[in-house]
Design a protein around this motif. Structure first.
Motif, PDB file in Angstrom:
ATOM      1  N   ARG A   1       3.566  10.612   5.583  1.00  0.00           N
ATOM      2  CA  ARG A   1       2.659   9.583   5.115  1.00  0.00           C
ATOM      3  C   ARG A   1       1.989   8.897   6.301  1.00  0.00           C
ATOM      4  O   ARG A   1       0.787   8.604   6.273  1.00  0.00           O
ATOM      5  CB  ARG A   1       3.503   8.595   4.307  1.00  0.00           C
ATOM      6  CG  ARG A   1       2.864   7.369   3.919  1.00  0.00           C
ATOM      7  CD  ARG A   1       2.463   7.384   2.470  1.00  0.00           C
ATOM      8  NE  ARG A   1       1.551   6.275   2.315  1.00  0.00           N
ATOM      9  CZ  ARG A   1       0.363   6.365   1.807  1.00  0.00           C
ATOM     10  NH1 ARG A   1      -0.042   7.504   1.306  1.00  0.00           N
ATOM     11  NH2 ARG A   1      -0.420   5.322   1.733  1.00  0.00           N
TER      12      ARG A   1
ATOM     13  N   LYS B   1       2.864  -6.844   6.821  1.00  0.00           N
ATOM     14  CA  LYS B   1       4.300  -7.106   6.831  1.00  0.00           C
ATOM     15  C   LYS B   1       4.752  -7.246   8.288  1.00  0.00           C
ATOM     16  O   LYS B   1       4.241  -6.540   9.142  1.00  0.00           O
ATOM     17  CB  LYS B   1       5.043  -5.924   6.180  1.00  0.00           C
ATOM     18  CG  LYS B   1       5.021  -5.941   4.681  1.00  0.00           C
ATOM     19  CD  LYS B   1       5.856  -4.767   4.182  1.00  0.00           C
ATOM     20  CE  LYS B   1       5.879  -4.736   2.646  1.00  0.00           C
ATOM     21  NZ  LYS B   1       6.652  -3.602   2.135  1.00  0.00           N
ATOM     22  N   PRO B   2       5.789  -8.025   8.620  1.00  0.00           N
ATOM     23  CA  PRO B   2       6.502  -8.901   7.678  1.00  0.00           C
ATOM     24  C   PRO B   2       5.620 -10.066   7.205  1.00  0.00           C
ATOM     25  O   PRO B   2       4.865 -10.612   7.995  1.00  0.00           O
ATOM     26  CB  PRO B   2       7.683  -9.397   8.510  1.00  0.00           C
ATOM     27  CG  PRO B   2       7.272  -9.232   9.931  1.00  0.00           C
ATOM     28  CD  PRO B   2       6.330  -8.087   9.969  1.00  0.00           C
ATOM     29  N   LEU B   3       5.754 -10.370   5.934  1.00  0.00           N
ATOM     30  CA  LEU B   3       4.892 -11.395   5.328  1.00  0.00           C
ATOM     31  C   LEU B   3       5.129 -12.764   5.948  1.00  0.00           C
ATOM     32  O   LEU B   3       6.261 -13.192   6.152  1.00  0.00           O
ATOM     33  CB  LEU B   3       5.174 -11.470   3.832  1.00  0.00           C
ATOM     34  CG  LEU B   3       4.400 -10.504   2.941  1.00  0.00           C
ATOM     35  CD1 LEU B   3       4.854 -10.684   1.501  1.00  0.00           C
ATOM     36  CD2 LEU B   3       2.897 -10.718   3.067  1.00  0.00           C
TER      37      LEU B   3
ATOM     38  N   ASN C   1      12.057  -6.220   8.310  1.00  0.00           N
ATOM     39  CA  ASN C   1      11.260  -7.248   7.623  1.00  0.00           C
ATOM     40  C   ASN C   1      12.144  -8.088   6.721  1.00  0.00           C
ATOM     41  O   ASN C   1      12.007  -9.316   6.674  1.00  0.00           O
ATOM     42  CB  ASN C   1      10.171  -6.591   6.778  1.00  0.00           C
ATOM     43  CG  ASN C   1       9.041  -6.065   7.639  1.00  0.00           C
ATOM     44  OD1 ASN C   1       8.919  -6.449   8.804  1.00  0.00           O
ATOM     45  ND2 ASN C   1       8.234  -5.178   7.077  1.00  0.00           N
TER      46      ASN C   1
ATOM     47  N   ILE D   1       0.834  -1.210   0.000  1.00  0.00           N
ATOM     48  CA  ILE D   1       0.000   0.000   0.000  1.00  0.00           C
ATOM     49  C   ILE D   1       0.864   1.254   0.000  1.00  0.00           C
ATOM     50  O   ILE D   1       0.644   2.208  -0.743  1.00  0.00           O
ATOM     51  CB  ILE D   1      -0.955   0.007   1.226  1.00  0.00           C
ATOM     52  CG1 ILE D   1      -2.045  -1.037   1.032  1.00  0.00           C
ATOM     53  CG2 ILE D   1      -1.575   1.398   1.408  1.00  0.00           C
ATOM     54  CD1 ILE D   1      -3.047  -1.112   2.155  1.00  0.00           C
ATOM     55  N   ASN D   2       1.887   1.204   0.833  1.00  0.00           N
ATOM     56  CA  ASN D   2       2.689   2.408   1.076  1.00  0.00           C
ATOM     57  C   ASN D   2       3.819   2.546   0.060  1.00  0.00           C
ATOM     58  O   ASN D   2       4.920   2.062   0.266  1.00  0.00           O
ATOM     59  CB  ASN D   2       3.239   2.330   2.503  1.00  0.00           C
ATOM     60  CG  ASN D   2       3.849   3.635   2.925  1.00  0.00           C
ATOM     61  OD1 ASN D   2       3.563   4.675   2.351  1.00  0.00           O
ATOM     62  ND2 ASN D   2       4.696   3.574   3.931  1.00  0.00           N
ATOM     63  N   MET D   3       3.508   3.231  -1.030  1.00  0.00           N
ATOM     64  CA  MET D   3       4.527   3.446  -2.066  1.00  0.00           C
ATOM     65  C   MET D   3       4.496   4.907  -2.482  1.00  0.00           C
ATOM     66  O   MET D   3       3.435   5.524  -2.516  1.00  0.00           O
ATOM     67  CB  MET D   3       4.234   2.580  -3.306  1.00  0.00           C
ATOM     68  CG  MET D   3       4.388   1.095  -3.078  1.00  0.00           C
ATOM     69  SD  MET D   3       4.100   0.181  -4.595  1.00  0.00           S
ATOM     70  CE  MET D   3       2.380   0.477  -4.872  1.00  0.00           C
TER      71      MET D   3
ATOM     72  N   ALA E   1       2.566  -2.413   5.918  1.00  0.00           N
ATOM     73  CA  ALA E   1       3.328  -2.480   7.162  1.00  0.00           C
ATOM     74  C   ALA E   1       2.478  -1.979   8.328  1.00  0.00           C
ATOM     75  O   ALA E   1       2.713  -2.314   9.463  1.00  0.00           O
ATOM     76  CB  ALA E   1       4.596  -1.634   7.062  1.00  0.00           C
ATOM     77  N   TYR E   2       1.490  -1.153   8.001  1.00  0.00           N
ATOM     78  CA  TYR E   2       0.623  -0.626   9.061  1.00  0.00           C
ATOM     79  C   TYR E   2      -0.722  -1.326   8.960  1.00  0.00           C
ATOM     80  O   TYR E   2      -1.488  -1.089   8.034  1.00  0.00           O
ATOM     81  CB  TYR E   2       0.386   0.877   8.918  1.00  0.00           C
ATOM     82  CG  TYR E   2       1.605   1.647   8.518  1.00  0.00           C
ATOM     83  CD1 TYR E   2       2.658   1.810   9.422  1.00  0.00           C
ATOM     84  CD2 TYR E   2       1.706   2.207   7.250  1.00  0.00           C
ATOM     85  CE1 TYR E   2       3.769   2.524   9.051  1.00  0.00           C
ATOM     86  CE2 TYR E   2       2.814   2.920   6.882  1.00  0.00           C
ATOM     87  CZ  TYR E   2       3.856   3.082   7.787  1.00  0.00           C
ATOM     88  OH  TYR E   2       4.944   3.787   7.415  1.00  0.00           O
TER      89      TYR E   2
ATOM     90  N   ASN F   1       0.246  11.731  -0.365  1.00  0.00           N
ATOM     91  CA  ASN F   1       1.105  10.983  -1.268  1.00  0.00           C
ATOM     92  C   ASN F   1       1.761  11.944  -2.252  1.00  0.00           C
ATOM     93  O   ASN F   1       1.232  12.993  -2.560  1.00  0.00           O
ATOM     94  CB  ASN F   1       0.310   9.928  -2.045  1.00  0.00           C
ATOM     95  CG  ASN F   1       1.211   8.780  -2.436  1.00  0.00           C
ATOM     96  OD1 ASN F   1       2.430   8.925  -2.498  1.00  0.00           O
ATOM     97  ND2 ASN F   1       0.614   7.633  -2.694  1.00  0.00           N
TER      98      ASN F   1
ATOM     99  N   TYR G   1       9.251  11.678   3.811  1.00  0.00           N
ATOM    100  CA  TYR G   1       8.109  11.123   3.084  1.00  0.00           C
ATOM    101  C   TYR G   1       7.299  10.185   3.970  1.00  0.00           C
ATOM    102  O   TYR G   1       6.086  10.345   4.130  1.00  0.00           O
ATOM    103  CB  TYR G   1       8.588  10.380   1.836  1.00  0.00           C
ATOM    104  CG  TYR G   1       7.474   9.662   1.138  1.00  0.00           C
ATOM    105  CD1 TYR G   1       6.589  10.351   0.325  1.00  0.00           C
ATOM    106  CD2 TYR G   1       7.269   8.300   1.338  1.00  0.00           C
ATOM    107  CE1 TYR G   1       5.535   9.709  -0.291  1.00  0.00           C
ATOM    108  CE2 TYR G   1       6.215   7.640   0.730  1.00  0.00           C
ATOM    109  CZ  TYR G   1       5.346   8.341  -0.087  1.00  0.00           C
ATOM    110  OH  TYR G   1       4.306   7.709  -0.674  1.00  0.00           O
TER     111      TYR G   1
ATOM    112  N   SER H   1      -0.219   5.204  -4.801  1.00  0.00           N
ATOM    113  CA  SER H   1      -0.202   4.278  -3.664  1.00  0.00           C
ATOM    114  C   SER H   1      -0.904   2.989  -4.054  1.00  0.00           C
ATOM    115  O   SER H   1      -1.582   2.903  -5.080  1.00  0.00           O
ATOM    116  CB  SER H   1      -0.901   4.917  -2.470  1.00  0.00           C
ATOM    117  OG  SER H   1      -2.294   4.857  -2.640  1.00  0.00           O
TER     118      SER H   1
ATOM    119  N   ASP I   1      -3.509  -0.858  10.176  1.00  0.00           N
ATOM    120  CA  ASP I   1      -4.541  -0.086  10.872  1.00  0.00           C
ATOM    121  C   ASP I   1      -5.892  -0.243  10.177  1.00  0.00           C
ATOM    122  O   ASP I   1      -5.988  -0.608   8.998  1.00  0.00           O
ATOM    123  CB  ASP I   1      -4.140   1.391  10.946  1.00  0.00           C
ATOM    124  CG  ASP I   1      -3.869   1.964   9.594  1.00  0.00           C
ATOM    125  OD1 ASP I   1      -4.602   2.863   9.179  1.00  0.00           O
ATOM    126  OD2 ASP I   1      -2.903   1.467   8.929  1.00  0.00           O
TER     127      ASP I   1
END
Lengths: 126, 454
Positions: free
Chosen positions: B310, A109-111, B222, A58-60, A88-89, B317, B306, A64, A91
């Motif tokens: 975020r 994550k972690p997967l 991770n 999601i977080n990119m 990673a979150y 974003n 960032y 996104s 929520d």
């Protein structure tokens, strides 16, 4: 089964290739990688009907994962790919938003690769 | 003739008046009173006595005059009245001579008596003239004395004024000293407040980072977890391959294992670097300059900023672009300080683009927020630029953005110190922080750092 993995961390590719070593060698699964939402859409447009399953972070930066999910669901690819979101979150906000946008599953994550393998096998059998 | 006694009486009464006025000591008052009555006595006896006693009475009068003159001449108290002595001496001498002539040669006196009498009258005239003259002198003296008195008065007044002035001056000096001390105290307080502000600004920017830091540490961790996990699995597979007498396959797995270990090391170091960077950022700057890889520093802070934003705002974003010159030589700077500048400018850029995105979305327009960081070497300078495609800085505010406490954020959301501190830090490195701004299109902050500050 063709799986598209979308994540901005490039090392994810190596990880998946090792984790699914057997499956790849036996030809049960094949993987494609995209390192941003935009790249993933390009891949989907260039290879329609290939990817059965999309695993997206999601977080990119830039587009996104959730935006990508929205795009995919709006595009009406045939057949509609299964989309699993990874974040990673873990929520509730992200979780709810992912499902409201039509995500098929939600992983954190972690997967846990064993869990992921189980889920992939189930999908493969269906 | 009772002239001698009359003159004595006049002189005595004159001196009595002086004594009463305080010009002579009081003790002389009774002295002259007695002489006064003696003179009256002589005059009275003169009226009663027969003419044969005239000579004796005249002698008594002359004796009284001589006695008075002698007293005046002898005592220094009468310095101012000496003229009386000079006024009566001619008369006394003349009368005495006349007396002697009448007594010794009465015949001669009868013939020349008128002349002798005239001479005696002349001496009386002399005395009168002396009196007039002394009066004039005395007046002049009196005036002189008055002048002196006034001068003394003036001196005294000016002394009093001077004393008052001195008191005033010392009071003023004290007040000034007190004010100076108060100002110094205020200055000290201001300095410590400034130091606190700088520290709190640092902490505020660190607060922006915490979520980003967590994310940036989580990601490499991770990988560490996943790669060690998969390596354990690979070892199992390797054993199986060796058991099946498949050494070629086992070798391939070993190559994978080695690269996995490299990955674990790499991601471990990545997390380590982030923690170190964070500690460096929160620490008070030691001011220690060291050769620094600005590309790495900029990349690190770009990611931290960032992910920090975020994590705070899920809807936030933006795409990040880096345009780093790869063969950039190391530059000697205080890395924490330059890191703060970069963080500030990058955070500002992200804020700007996300602000614009919200506005554009409300207006129903598409907008791709983008922030880019570039580095390059130009002659002897290192140029770092942070560019965004936000709304830029309104033209009327461009001059103010580097001023301390200037902020466009609502109260409590920005310290207003970010850009001013950044400006100071770059200046302290001998460089320049400038803005290339196009309102509505975007802003580009350019840091110029000399490789060898003069």
């Amino acid at each position: 089964m063709k799986i598209l993995v979308v994540d901005d961390e490039r090392d994810i590719q190596m990880l998946f290739e090792q984790r699914f070593r057997k499956e790849i060698r036996q030809g049960d699964m094949s993987f494609a990688f995209a390192f941003s939402g935009e790249e993933a859409l390009q891949y989907l447009d260039a290879h329609p009907q290939e990817a059965v399953l999309i695993l997206s972070d999601i977080n990119m930066p830039g587009m996104s994962g959730l935006e990508l999910l929205g795009e995919i669901k709006e595009h009406h690819y045939v057949p509609p790919p299964i989309v699993m979101m990874i974040t990673a979150y873990s929520d509730d906000d992200n979780y709810n938003k992912a499902f409201s946008l039509g995500a098929d599953d939600f992983l954190t994550k972690p997967l846990d690769f064993n869990l992921l393998k189980e889920k992939l096998k189930q999908i493969g059998h269906v | 003739m009772r002239l001698d006694a009359t003159i004595a009486m006049i002189i005595c009464s004159y001196l009595m008046r002086r004594a009463k006025l305080g010009q002579i000591d009081q003790k002389w008052l009774s002295f002259f009173q007695i002489r006064f009555y003696v003179a009256i006595g002589i005059i009275a006896v003169g009226f009663l006595a027969e003419s044969y006693a005239n000579t004796i009475i005249q002698l008594a009068g002359l004796a009284l005059l001589v006695h008075i003159a002698w007293t005046l001449y002898k005592d220094d108290t009468f310095k101012a009245m000496r003229w009386i002595v000079w006024a009566i001496i001619p008369y006394v001498v003349a009368s005495a001579v006349a007396l002697v002539i009448r007594f010794v040669t009465p015949k001669f006196y009868e013939n020349w008596g008128d002349y002798i009498e005239s001479a005696v009258f002349c001496t009386i005239g002399w005395g009168f003239f002396m009196w007039l003259y002394s009066r004039k002198e005395r007046k002049a003296l009196e005036e002189e004395r008055e002048k002196l008195r006034r001068k003394e008065e003036e001196v005294r007044t000016s002394e009093i004024m001077q004393r008052q002035l001195e008191i005033q001056v010392s009071q003023r000096t004290e007040a000034l000293q007190q004010q100076k001390e108060e100002l110094e105290k205020t200055l000290d307080e201001l300095k410590s407040t400034q130091a606190q502000l700088i520290q709190s600004e640092k902490m505020a920017s660190l607060g922006e980072l915490t979520a980003g830091i967590a994310h940036e540490i989580q990601n490499p961790l991770n990988f560490v977890t996943n790669f060690s996990d998969v390596s354990a699995e690979l070892i199992d597979e390797m054993i199986v391959e060796l058991d099946n007498n498949n050494p070629e396959e086992a070798k391939l797995i070993a190559v994978d294992l080695k690269s996995n270990l490299d990955k674990i090391l790499h991601h471990g170091k990545r997390a380590d670097g982030i923690v170190k960077g964070m500690l460096q950022h929160s620490r008070n700057s030691s001011g220690q300059k060291e050769p620094t890889d600005v590309n790495q520093l900029a990349d690190e802070y770009l990611r931290l900023a960032y992910h920090g934003l975020r994590a705070k705002d899920k809807t936030f974003n933006a795409s990040m672009h880096t345009d780093f010159q790869n063969d950039l030589p190391l530059i000697t700077v205080v890395p924490q300080d330059i890191g703060r500048v970069l963080l500030n400018l990058i955070t500002n850029a992200f804020h700007a683009v996300s602000e614009k995105k919200k506005k554009e979305q409300e207006a129903g327009r598409a907008f791709e927020p983008a922030v880019s960081v570039g580095t390059k070497k130009r002659r002897n300078d290192l140029i770092i630029s942070i560019t965004d495609n936000g709304n830029g800085v309104p033209a009327d505010l461009v001059d103010k953005i580097f001023q301390p406490f200037f902020t466009t954020k609502p109260t409590g959301q920005g310290t207003g110190l970010g850009l001013s501190l950044s400006y100071d830090i770059v200046k302290a490195h001998g460089g320049e922080l400038t803005i290339a701004n196009e309102p509505g299109i975007g802003a580009s902050f350019v840091i110029r750092l000399p490789y060898q500050p003069s």
